[in-house]
Design a protein around this motif. Sequence first.
Motif, PDB file in Angstrom:
ATOM      1  N   LEU A   1       0.846  -1.193   0.000  1.00 10.34           N
ATOM      2  CA  LEU A   1       0.000   0.000   0.000  1.00 10.34           C
ATOM      3  C   LEU A   1       0.875   1.235   0.000  1.00 10.34           C
ATOM      4  O   LEU A   1       1.856   1.317   0.742  1.00 10.34           O
ATOM      5  CB  LEU A   1      -0.918   0.078   1.221  1.00 10.34           C
ATOM      6  N   THR A   2       0.528   2.167  -0.851  1.00 13.90           N
ATOM      7  CA  THR A   2       1.179   3.470  -0.790  1.00 13.90           C
ATOM      8  C   THR A   2       0.187   4.502  -1.324  1.00 13.90           C
ATOM      9  O   THR A   2      -0.920   4.146  -1.721  1.00 13.90           O
ATOM     10  CB  THR A   2       2.517   3.475  -1.544  1.00 13.90           C
ATOM     11  N   GLY A   3       0.559   5.764  -1.282  1.00 12.44           N
ATOM     12  CA  GLY A   3      -0.420   6.750  -1.724  1.00 12.44           C
ATOM     13  C   GLY A   3       0.144   8.144  -1.837  1.00 12.44           C
ATOM     14  O   GLY A   3       1.317   8.385  -1.554  1.00 12.44           O
TER      15      GLY A   3
ATOM     16  N   TYR B   1      -8.466  12.854   2.441  1.00 11.17           N
ATOM     17  CA  TYR B   1      -8.625  13.402   3.790  1.00 11.17           C
ATOM     18  C   TYR B   1      -7.309  13.982   4.327  1.00 11.17           C
ATOM     19  O   TYR B   1      -7.306  14.856   5.172  1.00 11.17           O
ATOM     20  CB  TYR B   1      -9.139  12.338   4.772  1.00 11.17           C
ATOM     21  N   GLN B   2      -6.181  13.458   3.841  1.00 12.17           N
ATOM     22  CA  GLN B   2      -4.906  13.961   4.367  1.00 12.17           C
ATOM     23  C   GLN B   2      -4.597  15.378   3.851  1.00 12.17           C
ATOM     24  O   GLN B   2      -3.751  16.069   4.417  1.00 12.17           O
ATOM     25  CB  GLN B   2      -3.778  12.991   4.029  1.00 12.17           C
ATOM     26  N   VAL B   3      -5.292  15.782   2.796  1.00 13.25           N
ATOM     27  CA  VAL B   3      -5.085  17.132   2.263  1.00 13.25           C
ATOM     28  C   VAL B   3      -5.400  18.190   3.325  1.00 13.25           C
ATOM     29  O   VAL B   3      -4.772  19.245   3.370  1.00 13.25           O
ATOM     30  CB  VAL B   3      -5.973  17.337   1.001  1.00 13.25           C
TER      31      VAL B   3
ATOM     32  N   LEU C   1       3.911  -4.233   3.093  1.00  7.20           N
ATOM     33  CA  LEU C   1       5.027  -3.555   2.445  1.00  7.20           C
ATOM     34  C   LEU C   1       4.596  -2.169   1.987  1.00  7.20           C
ATOM     35  O   LEU C   1       3.572  -2.014   1.318  1.00  7.20           O
ATOM     36  CB  LEU C   1       5.454  -4.385   1.233  1.00  7.20           C
ATOM     37  N   VAL C   2       5.377  -1.163   2.372  1.00 15.07           N
ATOM     38  CA  VAL C   2       5.024   0.218   2.049  1.00 15.07           C
ATOM     39  C   VAL C   2       6.227   0.914   1.410  1.00 15.07           C
ATOM     40  O   VAL C   2       7.196   1.233   2.099  1.00 15.07           O
ATOM     41  CB  VAL C   2       4.586   0.984   3.326  1.00 15.07           C
ATOM     42  N   PRO C   3       6.188   1.116   0.096  1.00 15.95           N
ATOM     43  CA  PRO C   3       7.298   1.827  -0.547  1.00 15.95           C
ATOM     44  C   PRO C   3       7.210   3.305  -0.207  1.00 15.95           C
ATOM     45  O   PRO C   3       6.212   3.946  -0.512  1.00 15.95           O
ATOM     46  CB  PRO C   3       7.059   1.617  -2.052  1.00 15.95           C
TER      47      PRO C   3
ATOM     48  N   ILE D   1      -3.224   1.603  -4.134  1.00 21.69           N
ATOM     49  CA  ILE D   1      -2.783   2.999  -4.184  1.00 21.69           C
ATOM     50  C   ILE D   1      -3.891   3.892  -3.633  1.00 21.69           C
ATOM     51  O   ILE D   1      -5.011   3.915  -4.152  1.00 21.69           O
ATOM     52  CB  ILE D   1      -2.465   3.452  -5.632  1.00 21.69           C
ATOM     53  N   LEU D   2      -3.522   4.611  -2.584  1.00 23.45           N
ATOM     54  CA  LEU D   2      -4.484   5.478  -1.909  1.00 23.45           C
ATOM     55  C   LEU D   2      -4.369   6.912  -2.406  1.00 23.45           C
ATOM     56  O   LEU D   2      -3.280   7.498  -2.375  1.00 23.45           O
ATOM     57  CB  LEU D   2      -4.183   5.434  -0.405  1.00 23.45           C
ATOM     58  N   VAL D   3      -5.481   7.453  -2.840  1.00 25.08           N
ATOM     59  CA  VAL D   3      -5.547   8.894  -3.089  1.00 25.08           C
ATOM     60  C   VAL D   3      -6.009   9.507  -1.763  1.00 25.08           C
ATOM     61  O   VAL D   3      -7.175   9.407  -1.390  1.00 25.08           O
ATOM     62  CB  VAL D   3      -6.535   9.221  -4.227  1.00 25.08           C
TER      63      VAL D   3
ATOM     64  N   THR E   1      -2.663  13.899  14.709  1.00 24.35           N
ATOM     65  CA  THR E   1      -3.008  12.471  14.729  1.00 24.35           C
ATOM     66  C   THR E   1      -2.916  11.802  13.363  1.00 24.35           C
ATOM     67  O   THR E   1      -3.239  10.632  13.231  1.00 24.35           O
ATOM     68  CB  THR E   1      -4.439  12.262  15.278  1.00 24.35           C
ATOM     69  N   TYR E   2      -2.439  12.542  12.360  1.00 22.05           N
ATOM     70  CA  TYR E   2      -2.499  11.922  11.038  1.00 22.05           C
ATOM     71  C   TYR E   2      -1.617  10.687  10.877  1.00 22.05           C
ATOM     72  O   TYR E   2      -1.941   9.798  10.090  1.00 22.05           O
ATOM     73  CB  TYR E   2      -2.326  12.971   9.926  1.00 22.05           C
ATOM     74  N   PRO E   3      -0.518  10.548  11.672  1.00 24.25           N
ATOM     75  CA  PRO E   3       0.206   9.269  11.574  1.00 24.25           C
ATOM     76  C   PRO E   3      -0.675   8.064  11.958  1.00 24.25           C
ATOM     77  O   PRO E   3      -0.478   6.967  11.454  1.00 24.25           O
ATOM     78  CB  PRO E   3       1.352   9.431  12.572  1.00 24.25           C
TER      79      PRO E   3
ATOM     80  N   HIS F   1      -3.953   7.961  11.452  1.00 20.48           N
ATOM     81  CA  HIS F   1      -4.800   7.783  10.270  1.00 20.48           C
ATOM     82  C   HIS F   1      -4.031   7.010   9.205  1.00 20.48           C
ATOM     83  O   HIS F   1      -4.556   6.121   8.536  1.00 20.48           O
ATOM     84  CB  HIS F   1      -5.228   9.161   9.746  1.00 20.48           C
ATOM     85  N   GLN F   2      -2.757   7.359   9.069  1.00 19.82           N
ATOM     86  CA  GLN F   2      -1.942   6.692   8.059  1.00 19.82           C
ATOM     87  C   GLN F   2      -1.714   5.218   8.441  1.00 19.82           C
ATOM     88  O   GLN F   2      -1.611   4.358   7.568  1.00 19.82           O
ATOM     89  CB  GLN F   2      -0.618   7.437   7.882  1.00 19.82           C
ATOM     90  N   ALA F   3      -1.687   4.938   9.739  1.00 22.74           N
ATOM     91  CA  ALA F   3      -1.606   3.529  10.166  1.00 22.74           C
ATOM     92  C   ALA F   3      -2.859   2.795   9.707  1.00 22.74           C
ATOM     93  O   ALA F   3      -2.799   1.643   9.239  1.00 22.74           O
ATOM     94  CB  ALA F   3      -1.455   3.446  11.687  1.00 22.74           C
ATOM     95  N   ALA F   4      -4.017   3.466   9.803  1.00 18.28           N
ATOM     96  CA  ALA F   4      -5.265   2.848   9.328  1.00 18.28           C
ATOM     97  C   ALA F   4      -5.210   2.609   7.814  1.00 18.28           C
ATOM     98  O   ALA F   4      -5.671   1.582   7.319  1.00 18.28           O
ATOM     99  CB  ALA F   4      -6.459   3.731   9.700  1.00 18.28           C
ATOM    100  N   ASP F   5      -4.601   3.556   7.089  1.00 15.25           N
ATOM    101  CA  ASP F   5      -4.454   3.395   5.628  1.00 15.25           C
ATOM    102  C   ASP F   5      -3.708   2.103   5.301  1.00 15.25           C
ATOM    103  O   ASP F   5      -4.049   1.378   4.363  1.00 15.25           O
ATOM    104  CB  ASP F   5      -3.621   4.532   5.021  1.00 15.25           C
ATOM    105  N   ILE F   6      -2.669   1.872   6.073  1.00 21.05           N
ATOM    106  CA  ILE F   6      -1.795   0.732   5.774  1.00 21.05           C
ATOM    107  C   ILE F   6      -2.421  -0.565   6.276  1.00 21.05           C
ATOM    108  O   ILE F   6      -2.423  -1.582   5.586  1.00 21.05           O
ATOM    109  CB  ILE F   6      -0.412   0.946   6.434  1.00 21.05           C
TER     110      ILE F   6
HETATM  111  N1  TRP Z   1       1.735  10.897   3.601  1.00 27.29           N
HETATM  112  C1  TRP Z   1       1.896  10.518   2.228  1.00 27.29           C
HETATM  113  C2  TRP Z   1       2.389  11.769   1.463  1.00 27.29           C
HETATM  114  O1  TRP Z   1       2.230  12.871   1.935  1.00 27.29           O
HETATM  115  C3  TRP Z   1       0.633   9.999   1.572  1.00 27.29           C
HETATM  116  C4  TRP Z   1       0.054   8.827   2.295  1.00 27.29           C
HETATM  117  C5  TRP Z   1      -1.130   8.795   2.973  1.00 27.29           C
HETATM  118  C6  TRP Z   1       0.646   7.531   2.426  1.00 27.29           C
HETATM  119  N2  TRP Z   1      -1.341   7.566   3.502  1.00 27.29           N
HETATM  120  C7  TRP Z   1      -0.267   6.776   3.204  1.00 27.29           C
HETATM  121  C8  TRP Z   1       1.833   6.957   1.985  1.00 27.29           C
HETATM  122  C9  TRP Z   1       0.006   5.444   3.554  1.00 27.29           C
HETATM  123  C10 TRP Z   1       2.113   5.638   2.341  1.00 27.29           C
HETATM  124  C11 TRP Z   1       1.193   4.893   3.132  1.00 27.29           C
HETATM  125  O2  TRP Z   1       2.873  11.615   0.374  1.00 27.29           O
END
Ligand code: TRP
Length: 368
Positions: free
Chosen positions: A39-41, A77-79, A177-179, A72-74, A161-163, A165-170
Amino acid sequence: MTTDDLASSTSDASLARTQARSAAIETEIDADPSRFRVLTGDRPTGNLHLGHYFGTLRNRVRLQRRGVETFILVADYQVITDRDGVGPIRERVFSLLADYLAAGLDPEATTIFTHSSVPALNQLMLPFLSLVTDSELRRNPTVKAEFDATGGRPMSGLLLTYPVHQAADILFCKANLVPVGKDQLPHLEQARVVARRFDERYGRGGLDAPVFPQPEALLTKAPSVLGTDGEKMSKSRGNVIEIGMDADATAKALKKAVTDSDRNITFDPVGRPAVSNLLTLAALASDGDEVELAAQIGDGGGGALKKVVTEAINEHLAPVRARRAELAADPAYLLSVLRRGNERANAIAEETLDQVRGAMQMDYTTAP
Ligand code: TRP
């Protein structure tokens, strides 16, 4: 791992370990790509440029072609972590999608989805927040760096707290594996901490393995590409070459590129960063070598160098741009790709959330 490892995940020793591990993972991928889920985004904050293209996009396409299942995550919400409002977000999401597909991401093999379309992913943030402390979050080097970059703006709860949230993304899709680039390593450590603490605190609800895997970083030896002025490529500096620019706009942007007064072109990244960066761009685009290209240009000066790099980039990107133009002209197709990705992400997120409720004894669908 302790919380101190989180703060030190960017130390030299830790970085060297992660790099060595990444090399080993590359070999494991060749042996058996089915062991990995990636997963990456990206945040949809603007059009992708050559820094993204050579730095990450090509690597994602390569992983996909080696048979690694990829998400691949768009990260829409992180914007809103570090700015007011969302900007022209819808347009940017579709533009990002066009960049992805034009660069070679194949929606048959890769699941592309948006944060805001996957409620169960976001719901994971709630139990995850119970597993971290505020001081841990305040010490996170990436949060600190992003906070500093906002120039005196107050820290929002979401930025802090966004890290998590990002843990939830992964973790929602159990990616292992997260490139990422090294600036994102603290987030990966945070995801590992959350996964481990979830297991310790809430258990497995009858599963025989932890609900969440321990995701690993895949540090890619991405070339570092600078802007046309020899500084970090970023839209705000006006030094970018976007994937979606046409050949003329590319030529114009490169005409303005910074060089120096020495007509003899040499590859010297420390002494001549701007000239050397143009050589790197030409080498990446033509599969060539910077030193050889420099020798060929010889004392042709900045003008000859710019001609070489413009031709190399325009030639390399011509098929990508043609495909991008077709995609941009077909919003119904782009929408169908995103809808399919979101459907699949939702199905997986629901399943994971069910397991989480099971582990937390919050399953009220069956009789006691
Ligand atoms: N934080 C990443 C960036 O700013 C984007 C992103 C959001 C991300 N969630 C993720 C990357 C999860 C890897 C895994 O580019």
